[in-house]
Design an enzyme around this catalytic site. Structure first.
Site, PDB file in Angstrom:
ATOM      1  N   PHE A  16       0.865  -1.192   0.000  1.00 48.96           N
ATOM      2  CA  PHE A  16       0.000   0.000   0.000  1.00 48.96           C
ATOM      3  C   PHE A  16       0.901   1.241   0.000  1.00 48.96           C
ATOM      4  CE2 PHE A  16      -2.754   3.232   1.793  1.00 48.96           C
ATOM      5  CZ  PHE A  16      -3.980   2.956   1.199  1.00 48.96           C
ATOM      6  N   ASP A  23       0.957  -4.375   9.033  1.00 47.00           N
ATOM      7  CA  ASP A  23      -0.121  -3.450   8.725  1.00 47.00           C
ATOM      8  C   ASP A  23      -1.401  -4.277   8.616  1.00 47.00           C
ATOM      9  OD1 ASP A  23      -1.995  -1.735   7.644  1.00 47.00           O
ATOM     10  OD2 ASP A  23      -0.510  -0.611   6.491  1.00 47.00           O
ATOM     11  N   TYR A  52     -11.380   2.690  10.194  1.00 47.74           N
ATOM     12  CA  TYR A  52     -12.562   3.032   9.383  1.00 47.74           C
ATOM     13  C   TYR A  52     -12.939   1.996   8.327  1.00 47.74           C
ATOM     14  CZ  TYR A  52      -8.720   4.927   6.496  1.00 47.74           C
ATOM     15  OH  TYR A  52      -7.554   5.081   5.815  1.00 47.74           O
ATOM     16  N   LYS A  53     -12.173   0.901   8.237  1.00 46.26           N
ATOM     17  CA  LYS A  53     -12.498  -0.125   7.229  1.00 46.26           C
ATOM     18  C   LYS A  53     -13.451  -1.146   7.841  1.00 46.26           C
ATOM     19  CE  LYS A  53      -8.460   0.972   4.544  1.00 46.26           C
ATOM     20  NZ  LYS A  53      -7.005   0.836   4.397  1.00 46.26           N
ATOM     21  N   ARG A  99     -12.437  -3.515  -7.389  1.00 52.69           N
ATOM     22  CA  ARG A  99     -12.344  -4.156  -6.078  1.00 52.69           C
ATOM     23  C   ARG A  99     -13.721  -4.226  -5.438  1.00 52.69           C
ATOM     24  NH1 ARG A  99      -8.400  -1.801  -1.519  1.00 52.69           N
ATOM     25  NH2 ARG A  99     -10.074  -0.296  -1.658  1.00 52.69           N
TER      26      ARG A  99
HETATM   27  C1  LIG Z   1      -6.265   1.985   4.437  1.00 54.06           C
HETATM   28  C2  LIG Z   1      -4.821   1.685   4.607  1.00 54.06           C
HETATM   29  C3  LIG Z   1      -3.964   2.625   5.188  1.00 54.06           C
HETATM   30  C4  LIG Z   1      -4.509   3.967   5.614  1.00 54.06           C
HETATM   31  O1  LIG Z   1      -3.576   4.805   6.177  1.00 54.06           O
HETATM   32  P1  LIG Z   1      -4.059   6.164   6.866  1.00 54.06           P
HETATM   33  O2  LIG Z   1      -2.796   6.821   7.244  1.00 54.06           O
HETATM   34  O3  LIG Z   1      -4.883   5.796   8.057  1.00 54.06           O
HETATM   35  O4  LIG Z   1      -4.840   6.930   5.854  1.00 54.06           O
HETATM   36  C5  LIG Z   1      -2.633   2.269   5.369  1.00 54.06           C
HETATM   37  N1  LIG Z   1      -2.163   1.063   4.969  1.00 54.06           N
HETATM   38  C6  LIG Z   1      -2.976   0.136   4.393  1.00 54.06           C
HETATM   39  C7  LIG Z   1      -2.437  -1.207   4.001  1.00 54.06           C
HETATM   40  C8  LIG Z   1      -4.318   0.434   4.184  1.00 54.06           C
HETATM   41  O5  LIG Z   1      -5.118  -0.467   3.604  1.00 54.06           O
END
Ligand SMILES: *Cc1c(COP(=O)(O)O)cnc(C)c1O
Length: 405
Positions: free
Chosen positions: A125, A194, A219-220, A364
Site C-alpha cells: 500500500f 499493517d 474506518y475499514k 475491487r
Molecule cells: C487503508 C490503509 C492505510 C490507511 O492509512 P491512513 O494513514 O490511516 O490513511 C494504510 N495502509 C494500508 C495497508 C491500508 O489499507
C-alpha cells in the site's frame, strides 16, 4: 458448496450464523454496499453515540467530560476492544493518529535499536512505502523495495525492519504471520504488521504467531467512521524498550504534571502523541461493540465463502482475478482485472452496487460478513454481467474521474 443459483445463495443466508448482525447497521435501501473494506457503513449504535457525545458530553458536560464521560481513557478502552480481535493482550493496543503516522512512530522507534535496511514490498500500500521513504531520508538508512516472495528470501539482503500488510490491499492475499516472524527471527529483523485490511475480518492471533508490532485502521472493517483513528500494537516487553520520536504529552507517564522532561507512559501507551479526537473515538468505541461475542473464525470463513461465490460468478463471465482462488485463504475482498474497470465500476455504482477501483486496472469488491448476504453477491454479479454484456460502461459519463476513486 459454492451456490450456482440464487436459490442456493438464499439458502446459505438462511443458515448463516452471522445473519442477524446486519440489523445493527443503517444501510441505504436498494443498495449493495461492497466497499466496507474502504469505509465501513455506520452501525446504528455509533450514530446514536455521536448524537449523545455532541449533545450531552460536549454541549452540556463541556470540559468536565474529560473525566465524567471518561474521554481521557477512550484510546485505551478502544485499544482493549481491538486487542481481542487481533489476538493481543488488552493493554498492548492503543488507538491514536492514523496508520501512516503510526508506521512512522513505530518504525522510527525500532530503527533506533537495530541494524539493517528499512524494507517493504514493491506493491505494498503506497502510504507504507512513502512513510518509509521519508524516514529513510531523515535517518540516512537505506530503503529496500522487495519483490513479493517467500518469507525466507525477504531478509537475505540485509533488511532489518520490514513493514508488511497481513492482507494485501489489491489481491486480498493473506500473509502467514507466524512463518514471516520465524524468518525474521533468524536474522534478528523486526516486522511491523499493517493490519488495515485484516482487522475485524481475519481471525488474527498475533501473540501466538510471534508478532510484536502492528498498526491498523479504524474506518475499514471496524466501521469506525470516515477518518476514524488507527491503532498501534506493541507487545508489552518490547514496548517498554521503545522510544518513539513523536513523544507528545499524551504519551507522557503523567501528562497533567506538566513536567519539563518527557517520561514515557507504560507500554504501548507511549505511542499516543497529542489530544485524542473524541468525536471520532466515540463512534469507533460504539462500533467496536458490534464485535462483542462474535466469533472471528466465523467472520473469516463467511468472508471467504462470499469471495468464493463472487469469484465463481466472475469467472463464469470470463473475468480474471489476481486474488487467491476458491477455497484459498483470502481477506474480505476480491479484485477483478479489467482495462475498462473504472467505467464499469461507475456504471455499477449508478445501479446501486458500490465497489471501487484501484489503478491501473483493478475493480475491487469488499464483502463485510457482518452485513453482506450471499444473495446480495448473486445480484451484484448479475448487474456486473449485464453492464458488460450491454457495454453500458461506454457511456462517457462513466469515464469521468473524481478525486477519490
Ligand atoms: C487503508 C490503509 C492505510 C490507511 O492509512 P491512513 O494513514 O490511516 O490513511 C494504510 N495502509 C494500508 C495497508 C491500508 O489499507
Amino acid at each position: 458448496m459454492t451456490p450456482t443459483t440464487r436459490r442456493q445463495a438464499e439458502a446459505l443466508d438462511a443458515k448463516d450464523p452471522l445473519r442477524d448482525l446486519r440489523d445493527a447497521f443503517d444501510l441505504p435501501a436498494d443498495m449493495i454496499y461492497l466497499d466496507g473494506n474502504s469505509l465501513g457503513p455506520p452501525p446504528r449504535c455509533a450514530l446514536q453515540r455521536l448524537e449523545n457525545v455532541a449533545q450531552r458530553e460536549w454541549k452540556d458536560g463541556l470540559i468536565r467530560s474529560w473525566n465524567d464521560a471518561r474521554w481521557i481513557d477512550l484510546p485505551k478502552r478502544c485499544g482493549a476492544k481491538i486487542a481481542r480481535l487481533i489476538g493481543a493482550a488488552e493493554n498492548d493496543v492503543i488507538v491514536c493518529d492514523t496508520v501512516s503516522i503510526n508506521i512512522f512512530k513505530l518504525a522510527a522507534a525500532l530503527l533506533a535499536r537495530r541494524q539493517g535496511a528499512l524494507a517493504c514490498e514493491a506493491d505494498e500500500f503506497p502510504t507504507d512505502g512513502y512513510i518509509l521513504q521519508g524516514l529513510s531520508r531523515l535517518a540516512g538508512t537505506p530503503l529496500q523495495h522487495l519483490p513479493a516472495g517467500a518469507p525466507e528470501d525477504a531478509f537475505k539482503s540485509g533488511a532489518g525492519l520490514l513493514v508488511k500488510s497481513a492482507v494485501h490491499y489489491r489481491t486480498a492475499a493473506v500473509a502467514d504471520i507466524a512463518a514471516w516472524e520465524r524468518a525474521a527471527a533468524k536474522t534478528g529483523a523486526a516486522i511491523i504488521w499493517d493490519l488495515s485490511h485484516a482487522t475485524g475480518l481475519i481471525d488474527l492471533d498475533l501473540e501466538n504467531a510471534g508478532a510484536r508490532y502492528a498498526v491498523g485502521c479504524g474506518y475499514k472493517f471496524l466501521n469506525g467512521g470516515p477518518g476514524a483513528p488507527a491503532f498501534v500494537y506493541a507487545a508489552e516487553k518490547e514496548a517498554a524498550e521503545l522510544l518513539q520520536p513523536l513523544c507528545g504529552w499524551m504519551g507522557h507517564a503523567a501528562p497533567f504534571d506538566f513536567a519539563n522532561d518527557y517520561r514515557p507512559a507504560a507500554g504501548v501507551n507511549r505511542f499516543a502523541c497529542g489530544t485524542p479526537p473524541i468525536l471520532s473515538l466515540s463512534a469507533l468505541d460504539a462500533a467496536l461493540d458490534i464485535f462483542d461475542g462474535v466469533d472471528m473464525a466465523a467472520v473469516e470463513n463467511k468472508a471467504r465463502a462470499l469471495g468464493d461465490l463472487f469469484l465463481a460468478r466472475a469467472s463464469a463471465f470470463g473475468l480474471e482475478s489476481p486474488s487467491p482462488g476458491p477455497g484459498e485463504r483470502r481477506g474480505g475482498h476480491v479484485a477483478l482485472q479489467l482495462c475498462e474497470g473504472y467505467a464499469v465500476i461507475q456504471a455499477l455504482i449508478a445501479q446501486g452496487v458500490i465497489g471501487d477501483f484501484r489503478a491501473p486496472d483493478l475493480m475491487r469488491f469488499g464483502f463485510s460478513p457482518l452485513y453482506i448476504r450471499f444473495a446480495d453477491l448473486w445480484d451484484a454479479a448479475e448487474k456486473l454481467k449485464t453492464i458488460l454484456d450491454t457495454e453500458e460502461w461506454r457511456n462517457p459519463a462513466y469515464g469521468r474521474k473524481g478525486k477519490v476513486t
